[in-house]
Each structure stands twice: as C-alpha cells, then as structure tokens.
Scaffold this motif. Structure first.
Motif, PDB file in Angstrom:
ATOM      1  N   ARG A   1     -12.678  -8.730 -16.996  1.00 58.15           N
ATOM      2  CA  ARG A   1     -11.243  -8.722 -17.293  1.00 58.15           C
ATOM      3  C   ARG A   1     -10.602  -9.965 -16.695  1.00 58.15           C
ATOM      4  N   GLU A   2      -9.902 -10.743 -17.510  1.00 56.29           N
ATOM      5  CA  GLU A   2      -9.280 -11.972 -17.024  1.00 56.29           C
ATOM      6  C   GLU A   2      -8.115 -11.651 -16.108  1.00 56.29           C
ATOM      7  N   CYS A   3      -7.957 -12.461 -15.069  1.00 54.79           N
ATOM      8  CA  CYS A   3      -6.881 -12.231 -14.104  1.00 54.79           C
ATOM      9  C   CYS A   3      -5.611 -12.971 -14.501  1.00 54.79           C
ATOM     10  N   GLY A   4      -5.694 -13.912 -15.425  1.00 50.28           N
ATOM     11  CA  GLY A   4      -4.500 -14.601 -15.879  1.00 50.28           C
ATOM     12  C   GLY A   4      -4.373 -16.028 -15.423  1.00 50.28           C
ATOM     13  N   LEU A   5      -5.091 -16.413 -14.355  1.00 47.37           N
ATOM     14  CA  LEU A   5      -4.956 -17.767 -13.833  1.00 47.37           C
ATOM     15  C   LEU A   5      -5.539 -18.803 -14.784  1.00 47.37           C
ATOM     16  N   HIS A   6      -6.568 -18.433 -15.509  1.00 35.87           N
ATOM     17  CA  HIS A   6      -7.284 -19.418 -16.321  1.00 35.87           C
ATOM     18  C   HIS A   6      -7.051 -19.251 -17.807  1.00 35.87           C
ATOM     19  N   SER A   7      -6.094 -18.435 -18.185  1.00 34.41           N
ATOM     20  CA  SER A   7      -5.828 -18.245 -19.607  1.00 34.41           C
ATOM     21  C   SER A   7      -4.749 -19.209 -20.063  1.00 34.41           C
TER      22      SER A   7
ATOM     23  N   VAL B   1       0.387  -4.507 -14.002  1.00 34.70           N
ATOM     24  CA  VAL B   1       0.968  -5.811 -14.335  1.00 34.70           C
ATOM     25  C   VAL B   1       1.797  -6.330 -13.164  1.00 34.70           C
ATOM     26  N   ILE B   2       2.599  -5.436 -12.577  1.00 31.59           N
ATOM     27  CA  ILE B   2       3.426  -5.804 -11.421  1.00 31.59           C
ATOM     28  C   ILE B   2       2.530  -6.188 -10.248  1.00 31.59           C
ATOM     29  N   PHE B   3       1.496  -5.395 -10.024  1.00 33.59           N
ATOM     30  CA  PHE B   3       0.567  -5.647  -8.925  1.00 33.59           C
ATOM     31  C   PHE B   3      -0.082  -7.031  -9.061  1.00 33.59           C
ATOM     32  N   THR B   4      -0.584  -7.334 -10.249  1.00 31.50           N
ATOM     33  CA  THR B   4      -1.238  -8.623 -10.481  1.00 31.50           C
ATOM     34  C   THR B   4      -0.269  -9.775 -10.302  1.00 31.50           C
ATOM     35  N   GLU B   5       0.958  -9.586 -10.759  1.00 32.72           N
ATOM     36  CA  GLU B   5       1.989 -10.610 -10.580  1.00 32.72           C
ATOM     37  C   GLU B   5       2.229 -10.869  -9.093  1.00 32.72           C
ATOM     38  N   GLN B   6       2.304  -9.808  -8.304  1.00 35.31           N
ATOM     39  CA  GLN B   6       2.621  -9.947  -6.882  1.00 35.31           C
ATOM     40  C   GLN B   6       1.492 -10.604  -6.091  1.00 35.31           C
TER      41      GLN B   6
ATOM     42  N   ASP C   1       0.828  -1.208   0.000  1.00 33.20           N
ATOM     43  CA  ASP C   1       0.000   0.000   0.000  1.00 33.20           C
ATOM     44  C   ASP C   1       0.864   1.259   0.000  1.00 33.20           C
ATOM     45  N   VAL C   2       2.023   1.185   0.638  1.00 36.29           N
ATOM     46  CA  VAL C   2       2.921   2.342   0.717  1.00 36.29           C
ATOM     47  C   VAL C   2       3.701   2.523  -0.581  1.00 36.29           C
ATOM     48  N   VAL C   3       4.240   1.430  -1.141  1.00 36.31           N
ATOM     49  CA  VAL C   3       5.156   1.549  -2.280  1.00 36.31           C
ATOM     50  C   VAL C   3       4.469   1.431  -3.642  1.00 36.31           C
ATOM     51  N   LEU C   4       3.246   0.856  -3.676  1.00 34.72           N
ATOM     52  CA  LEU C   4       2.598   0.633  -4.970  1.00 34.72           C
ATOM     53  C   LEU C   4       1.120   0.972  -4.972  1.00 34.72           C
ATOM     54  N   GLY C   5       0.423   0.646  -3.902  1.00 33.36           N
ATOM     55  CA  GLY C   5      -1.020   0.848  -3.870  1.00 33.36           C
ATOM     56  C   GLY C   5      -1.715  -0.158  -4.770  1.00 33.36           C
ATOM     57  N   ILE C   6      -2.931   0.186  -5.213  1.00 33.17           N
ATOM     58  CA  ILE C   6      -3.674  -0.645  -6.160  1.00 33.17           C
ATOM     59  C   ILE C   6      -3.792   0.139  -7.463  1.00 33.17           C
ATOM     60  N   PRO C   7      -2.894  -0.090  -8.408  1.00 35.28           N
ATOM     61  CA  PRO C   7      -2.915   0.674  -9.662  1.00 35.28           C
ATOM     62  C   PRO C   7      -4.161   0.382 -10.491  1.00 35.28           C
ATOM     63  N   GLN C   8      -4.630   1.379 -11.203  1.00 33.13           N
ATOM     64  CA  GLN C   8      -5.713   1.173 -12.162  1.00 33.13           C
ATOM     65  C   GLN C   8      -5.225   0.270 -13.288  1.00 33.13           C
ATOM     66  N   VAL C   9      -6.151  -0.375 -13.981  1.00 37.03           N
ATOM     67  CA  VAL C   9      -5.749  -1.342 -15.009  1.00 37.03           C
ATOM     68  C   VAL C   9      -4.985  -0.686 -16.152  1.00 37.03           C
ATOM     69  N   GLU C  10      -5.187   0.612 -16.373  1.00 37.61           N
ATOM     70  CA  GLU C  10      -4.464   1.302 -17.437  1.00 37.61           C
ATOM     71  C   GLU C  10      -3.039   1.657 -17.037  1.00 37.61           C
ATOM     72  N   ASP C  11      -2.750   1.579 -15.754  1.00 37.54           N
ATOM     73  CA  ASP C  11      -1.431   1.918 -15.226  1.00 37.54           C
ATOM     74  C   ASP C  11      -0.475   0.757 -15.515  1.00 37.54           C
TER      75      ASP C  11
ATOM     76  N   ASP D   1     -12.031  -8.188  -6.031  1.00 38.28           N
ATOM     77  CA  ASP D   1     -10.790  -8.668  -6.645  1.00 38.28           C
ATOM     78  C   ASP D   1     -10.012  -7.446  -7.114  1.00 38.28           C
ATOM     79  N   PRO D   2      -8.898  -7.107  -6.462  1.00 35.29           N
ATOM     80  CA  PRO D   2      -8.170  -5.886  -6.805  1.00 35.29           C
ATOM     81  C   PRO D   2      -7.510  -5.915  -8.181  1.00 35.29           C
ATOM     82  N   THR D   3      -7.381  -7.105  -8.772  1.00 29.30           N
ATOM     83  CA  THR D   3      -6.720  -7.196 -10.085  1.00 29.30           C
ATOM     84  C   THR D   3      -7.692  -7.007 -11.236  1.00 29.30           C
ATOM     85  N   LYS D   4      -8.991  -7.005 -10.940  1.00 25.29           N
ATOM     86  CA  LYS D   4      -9.988  -6.864 -12.002  1.00 25.29           C
ATOM     87  C   LYS D   4     -10.851  -5.652 -11.720  1.00 25.29           C
ATOM     88  N   VAL D   5     -10.306  -4.479 -12.029  1.00 27.53           N
ATOM     89  CA  VAL D   5     -11.023  -3.239 -11.771  1.00 27.53           C
ATOM     90  C   VAL D   5     -12.198  -3.099 -12.719  1.00 27.53           C
ATOM     91  N   LEU D   6     -12.037  -3.595 -13.944  1.00 23.77           N
ATOM     92  CA  LEU D   6     -13.110  -3.552 -14.918  1.00 23.77           C
ATOM     93  C   LEU D   6     -13.791  -4.912 -15.004  1.00 23.77           C
TER      94      LEU D   6
END
Length: 207
Positions: A201-207, A114-119, A100-110, A193-198
């Motif tokens: 939107r697929e989160c990547g686990l099932h692709s 990608v880094i956030f979802t990976e983490q 929350d201090v170093v990255l927060g929850i970036p919008q999907v356009e940010d 789900d913080p990785t799917k703001v819209l």
C-alpha cells in the motif's frame, strides 16, 4: 533543471546497469539543492552510504512517524554516527502519546486512517521539502516493491517537478546484501510503518 519525458526515458535507458555512485555524481552535477530522504527501513543504509560517499554534507531528511521499533531507532543512531550524516529530523506536530489517546492507529479501512497518515507522514514530509526546496531528491525506491513504484524508474519527476533519483532501482535484495557486506554496513529488518497496514500500500510520499 527540467527534463522532458523523452529525456528521462533516454537517460533511464542509459543509466540502467550503471554503478549508483556514477548516477549520483551525475545528478549532483546538475542539481543545486540535493537531499536524500530516509525512514531507516531495511536497506536504506545503501542509499545513505552511496550519496554521502559522493557528497558528504548532503542533507538527510528523516521523517520519523514516532512509531518506529526500538531496533529501527538503534539502527538509525548507529548509521547516523557511522556515516556522520547531516541529519534533519522532522516529526509530527502532535506527540505519539497524545495521538494514541485521541486517535490511535486506525485500520486502513477506517476513514480516520487518512487523517492519521496526514499527521504522521505527509505533513512532516511537506514541511521538510518546503524548508529545503530541493531540486534533486535521492530515494531508495526499487522496482518490484509496489505496483506504483513499478511505473517509475531510476529517474522520475514528482508532482512539483523535483528530479527523483533512485540509483538502486533495478537492484534486488541479494545485490544490496552484497553491497552492504562489501562496505561493512549494518542492516535492520525489524521495521514498522503504521500507515501501511496492508502490504504493497503506497504511503503517498512517492505518488
């Protein structure tokens, strides 16, 4: 256990309309290391109940992003206790407070999204799958959830060749509501789900 595209197509046609428990029993009879994954989103309790009714000690992998709602955490604790789940919890390597201090929850356009979802999602999931090395992976994916999931079916293969089994794939919410009511199981719709703001939107686990 390897299936060709034609074999999967034939099995999917055969399994459409078959009770989930029969599909699960079939998959477990073929697999040696089944797992079921969950994030305790709405209707997840259905797949957890169905799988553990067939094989009680099936490992349940919960990849917790650290951003679930209080309602989801309370729901998870209730379901874990009621179904006596063999839960295996995986969390990000960095704490939510630190992120929350170093990255927060970036919008999907940010680009940092990608880094956030990976983490918070992809790395814990890969770690879980590497440790358990499943050959059968039970999920509660359903047709109509996203465009990508509409291309899947009851049975599909992930990129590593793991057989992904979604026994409720053709079920709608009303059918699942009836299933949960008959089994006396709780559901919880307050989920984030913080990785799917819209939506869709697929989160990547099932692709």
């Amino acid at each position: 256990m390897r299936f060709s595209d034609q074999q999967l197509k034939s099995l999917n046609a055969q399994f459409k309309g078959i009770p989930p428990e029969e599909i699960i029993s079939w998959a477990i009879s073929y697999g040696k290391s089944p797992v079921v994954t969950t994030n305790f989103r709405p209707y997840e309790v259905a797949i957890l109940h169905a799988v553990t009714e067939v094989k009680k000690d099936t490992p349940v992998i919960w990849c917790d992003t650290g951003y679930n709602t209080p309602q989801t955490y309370r729901h998870a604790e209730e379901v874990i206790a009621r179904l006596e789940l063999n839960i295996h919890l995986y969390v990000p390597r960095q704490s939510t407070a630190h992120r929350d201090v170093v990255l927060g929850i970036p919008q999907v356009e940010d680009p940092r999204h990608v880094i956030f979802t990976e983490q918070v999602k992809l790395e814990p999931f890969r770690r879980a799958m590497a440790e358990h090395r499943p050959d059968v992976w039970f999920t509660n994916l359903r047709k109509g959830q996203t465009a990508h999931r509409d291309t899947l079916d009851i049975l599909s293969l992930d990129k590593q060749g793991v057989l992904k089994v979604s026994p409720f794939y053709h079920w709608n919410d009303a059918q699942l509501d009836a299933y949960l009511q008959e089994a006396g199981l709780p559901n919880e719709h307050t989920y984030f789900d913080p990785t799917k703001v819209l939506a869709n939107r697929e989160c990547g686990l099932h692709s």
